[in-house]
Motif scaffolding. Structure first.
Motif, mmCIF file in Angstrom:
data_model
loop_
_atom_site.group_PDB
_atom_site.id
_atom_site.type_symbol
_atom_site.label_atom_id
_atom_site.label_comp_id
_atom_site.label_asym_id
_atom_site.label_seq_id
_atom_site.Cartn_x
_atom_site.Cartn_y
_atom_site.Cartn_z
ATOM 1 N N HIS A 171 0.883 33.953 20.615
ATOM 2 C CA HIS A 171 1.387 33.209 19.645
ATOM 3 C C HIS A 171 2.561 32.364 20.373
ATOM 4 O O HIS A 171 3.043 32.586 21.330
ATOM 5 C CB HIS A 171 1.742 34.130 18.292
ATOM 6 C CG HIS A 171 2.520 35.347 18.677
ATOM 7 N ND1 HIS A 171 2.915 36.050 17.803
ATOM 8 C CD2 HIS A 171 3.063 35.669 19.855
ATOM 9 C CE1 HIS A 171 3.478 37.100 17.936
ATOM 10 N NE2 HIS A 171 3.546 36.867 19.599
ATOM 11 N N SER A 173 5.436 32.690 18.765
ATOM 12 C CA SER A 173 6.520 33.431 18.330
ATOM 13 C C SER A 173 7.561 33.594 19.359
ATOM 14 O O SER A 173 8.635 33.762 18.874
ATOM 15 C CB SER A 173 6.253 34.596 17.429
ATOM 16 O OG SER A 173 5.333 34.212 16.357
ATOM 17 N N GLN A 176 10.859 31.790 19.512
ATOM 18 C CA GLN A 176 12.010 32.511 18.702
ATOM 19 C C GLN A 176 12.743 33.099 19.461
ATOM 20 O O GLN A 176 14.025 32.825 19.617
ATOM 21 C CB GLN A 176 11.333 33.429 17.464
ATOM 22 C CG GLN A 176 10.429 32.698 16.644
ATOM 23 C CD GLN A 176 10.282 33.720 15.392
ATOM 24 O OE1 GLN A 176 11.166 34.492 15.052
ATOM 25 N NE2 GLN A 176 9.295 33.546 14.698
ATOM 26 N N ARG A 198 -5.974 33.965 22.962
ATOM 27 C CA ARG A 198 -6.337 35.391 22.580
ATOM 28 C C ARG A 198 -7.859 35.937 23.181
ATOM 29 O O ARG A 198 -8.323 35.097 23.358
ATOM 30 C CB ARG A 198 -6.491 35.671 20.989
ATOM 31 C CG ARG A 198 -5.216 35.442 20.415
ATOM 32 C CD ARG A 198 -4.633 36.383 19.214
ATOM 33 N NE ARG A 198 -3.426 35.761 18.552
ATOM 34 C CZ ARG A 198 -2.930 35.691 17.332
ATOM 35 N NH1 ARG A 198 -3.959 36.338 16.707
ATOM 36 N NH2 ARG A 198 -1.936 35.207 17.086
ATOM 37 N N GLN A 212 -0.501 26.523 18.047
ATOM 38 C CA GLN A 212 0.193 26.727 16.797
ATOM 39 C C GLN A 212 1.362 26.067 16.911
ATOM 40 O O GLN A 212 1.633 25.528 17.722
ATOM 41 C CB GLN A 212 0.662 28.432 16.694
ATOM 42 C CG GLN A 212 -0.438 29.450 16.572
ATOM 43 C CD GLN A 212 -0.002 30.819 16.633
ATOM 44 O OE1 GLN A 212 1.156 30.998 17.240
ATOM 45 N NE2 GLN A 212 -0.664 31.660 15.802
ATOM 46 N N GLU A 214 5.436 27.068 15.619
ATOM 47 C CA GLU A 214 6.288 27.826 15.189
ATOM 48 C C GLU A 214 7.682 27.234 14.620
ATOM 49 O O GLU A 214 7.858 26.351 15.088
ATOM 50 C CB GLU A 214 6.658 28.838 16.550
ATOM 51 C CG GLU A 214 7.705 30.010 16.093
ATOM 52 C CD GLU A 214 6.612 31.229 15.810
ATOM 53 O OE1 GLU A 214 5.348 30.881 15.806
ATOM 54 O OE2 GLU A 214 7.000 32.093 15.156
ATOM 55 N N THR A 255 8.843 39.833 10.833
ATOM 56 C CA THR A 255 9.290 39.415 9.743
ATOM 57 C C THR A 255 9.688 40.425 8.545
ATOM 58 O O THR A 255 8.483 41.279 8.572
ATOM 59 C CB THR A 255 8.873 38.073 9.031
ATOM 60 O OG1 THR A 255 7.355 38.442 9.129
ATOM 61 C CG2 THR A 255 9.108 36.910 9.765
ATOM 62 N N GLY A 287 4.464 33.616 7.351
ATOM 63 C CA GLY A 287 5.911 33.327 7.604
ATOM 64 C C GLY A 287 6.713 34.578 7.035
ATOM 65 O O GLY A 287 6.001 35.620 6.731
ATOM 66 N N ALA A 309 10.967 32.416 9.378
ATOM 67 C CA ALA A 309 10.215 31.866 10.431
ATOM 68 C C ALA A 309 8.910 31.794 9.610
ATOM 69 O O ALA A 309 8.659 32.275 8.970
ATOM 70 C CB ALA A 309 10.214 32.740 11.465
ATOM 71 N N PHE A 310 8.106 30.760 10.585
ATOM 72 C CA PHE A 310 6.568 30.611 10.188
ATOM 73 C C PHE A 310 5.651 30.338 11.284
ATOM 74 O O PHE A 310 6.345 30.020 12.340
ATOM 75 C CB PHE A 310 6.363 29.513 9.113
ATOM 76 C CG PHE A 310 6.935 28.213 9.404
ATOM 77 C CD1 PHE A 310 6.410 27.393 9.959
ATOM 78 C CD2 PHE A 310 8.466 28.154 8.948
ATOM 79 C CE1 PHE A 310 6.930 26.023 10.274
ATOM 80 C CE2 PHE A 310 8.913 26.655 9.314
ATOM 81 C CZ PHE A 310 8.310 25.833 9.911
HETATM 82 N N1 DAH Z 1 2.672 34.671 15.136
HETATM 83 C C1 DAH Z 1 2.076 34.889 14.185
HETATM 84 C C2 DAH Z 1 0.619 35.119 14.578
HETATM 85 O O1 DAH Z 1 0.181 34.557 15.414
HETATM 86 C C3 DAH Z 1 2.213 33.964 13.007
HETATM 87 C C4 DAH Z 1 3.312 33.819 12.376
HETATM 88 C C5 DAH Z 1 3.709 34.816 11.268
HETATM 89 C C6 DAH Z 1 4.545 33.545 12.906
HETATM 90 C C7 DAH Z 1 4.846 35.009 10.787
HETATM 91 C C8 DAH Z 1 5.653 33.639 12.457
HETATM 92 C C9 DAH Z 1 5.837 34.294 11.225
HETATM 93 O O2 DAH Z 1 6.787 32.907 12.730
HETATM 94 O O3 DAH Z 1 7.213 34.552 10.631
HETATM 95 O O4 DAH Z 1 -0.222 35.728 13.877
#
Ligand code: DAH
Length: 345
Positions: A171, A173, A176, A198, A212, A214, A255, A287, A309-310
């Motif tokens: 991901h 993430s 971050q 993946r 993605q 982020e 989160t 998120g 975050a999302f």
């Molecule tokens: N990293 C997660 C995934 O790949 C997606 C995600 C969910 C990113 C919540 C975020 C978050 O920053 O707060 O499934």
């Protein structure tokens, strides 16, 4: 006798010059008739042995003949050069009236169209674009996001390993963690578009490689209202002013609380149809509020700072936006697919 000889030389020279059709042949004739060893020249050098009264007349005749031959060769040379040039011009002529080969215009891959649109929406809200490596360490991909070894959340994110602790990121993430460490406790407002991987079978809805975006905001007094307002604005800008969002409780290790964000179905306006499987909503992203452990591990005091975050799946947004039925079409570069997304001039 001598006179006759000269006349013969002259007429045979003129004959051969007239017949020659290349400049190479003319070069040969120059040597044959005008060079030191030519008959004409040997006659010239033999003049001295003639009686003086003949010598003058003969000398004149020889010189005239020599000059006439040289002139004839020169003229022929010019003529040939002109003909050669004309031939060249003729053969290189461009027929501008010929119809050209059609160069087919492609179309921008809708993946990039959507990636740029999402990026622009967040740039307009004051976000910056951050970057991070696609080859990641276990530390950044999992540990620093509060996913320790043996955490069950790892099961859903199996990937391609380069060694026990180096892998292709599952991901975006980890960006971050990289960003928090680089900003050393200062406020953050970033998005990061990028590739992710993946271990998945490739089918209409899965791909071993996808992308993605982020998002991460950290500052003092950030609350879940900021998250909701930001994502609502994004949904309306991306899918239309009429779209509404709803937050559903969910779980992500990084989160707390975590949410899944749905938008009202564009196909039925939330009434329920086959596209939204009768629910009226379609899930678009995940998120939540940044987990205090994640803040702490990456150098932010959770008693002072909070954040949200999302993560948005780019292909997922493009699929919804354009009604695309197979994720693999983004990667095949098939002109029949791309042509449909050609921008109108
Ligand atoms: N990293 C997660 C995934 O790949 C997606 C995600 C969910 C990113 C919540 C975020 C978050 O920053 O707060 O499934």
């Amino acid at each position: 006798m001598e006179n006759q000889n000269i006349n013969e030389i002259y007429s045979s020279a003129m004959d051969e010059i007239g017949k020659s059709s290349t400049s190479e042949k003319l070069q040969e004739l120059k040597i044959k008739f005008l060079a030191k060893k030519s008959v004409l020249m040997s006659l010239l050098s033999a003049l001295g042995s003639l009686p003086p009264e003949e010598r003058k007349e003969m000398g004149q005749k020889l010189n005239e003949t020599k000059a006439k031959i040289a002139k004839a060769i020169e003229e022929k040379e010019a003529e040939l050069r002109k003909a050669e040039l004309e031939k060249k011009l003729e053969s290189e002529q461009i027929d501008i009236s010929l119809p050209s080969k059609r160069v087919e215009l492609g179309g921008q891959n809708p993946f990039y169209v959507v990636k740029d649109e999402i990026t622009d929406i967040f740039l307009n809200m004051g976000f910056e674009v951050a970057d991070g490596p696609e080859v990641e360490t276990d530390l950044y991909n999992f540990e620093l996001l509060n996913i320790p070894k043996d955490h069950p959340a790892r099961d859903m994110q199996d990937t391609f390993y380069i060694s026990d602790s180096v892998l292709l990121r599952t991901h975006t993430s980890p960006v971050q963690a990289h960003t928090m460490q680089a900003r050393e406790g200062k406020p953050i407002r970033i998005i990061c578009p990028g590739k992710t991987y993946r271990r998945d079978d490739d089918d209409a809805t899965h791909s071993h490689q996808f992308a993605q975006i982020e998002g991460l905001v950290i500052d003092k007094d950030i609350n879940i209202g900021h998250l909701k307002a930001t994502l609502e604005l994004f949904a309306k800008k991306m899918f239309g002013e009429k779209r509404e969002i709803r937050l559903r409780p969910s779980y992500f290790p990084f989160t707390e609380p975590s949410v899944e964000v749905d938008i009202t179905c564009a196909n039925c306006d939330g009434k329920g149809c086959s596209m939204c499987k009768g629910t009226g909503y379609i899930e678009i992203l995940g998120g939540g509020m940044v987990h205090p452990n994640v803040l702490k591990m990456n150098g932010y005091d959770p008693d002072v700072y909070s954040g949200f975050a999302f993560g948005i799946g780019i292909e997922r947004v493009a699929i919804l936006r354009y009604g695309i039925d197979d994720i693999r079409k983004f990667y095949q570069n098939d002109i029949r697919f791309l042509r449909q997304y050609r921008k109108k001039a």
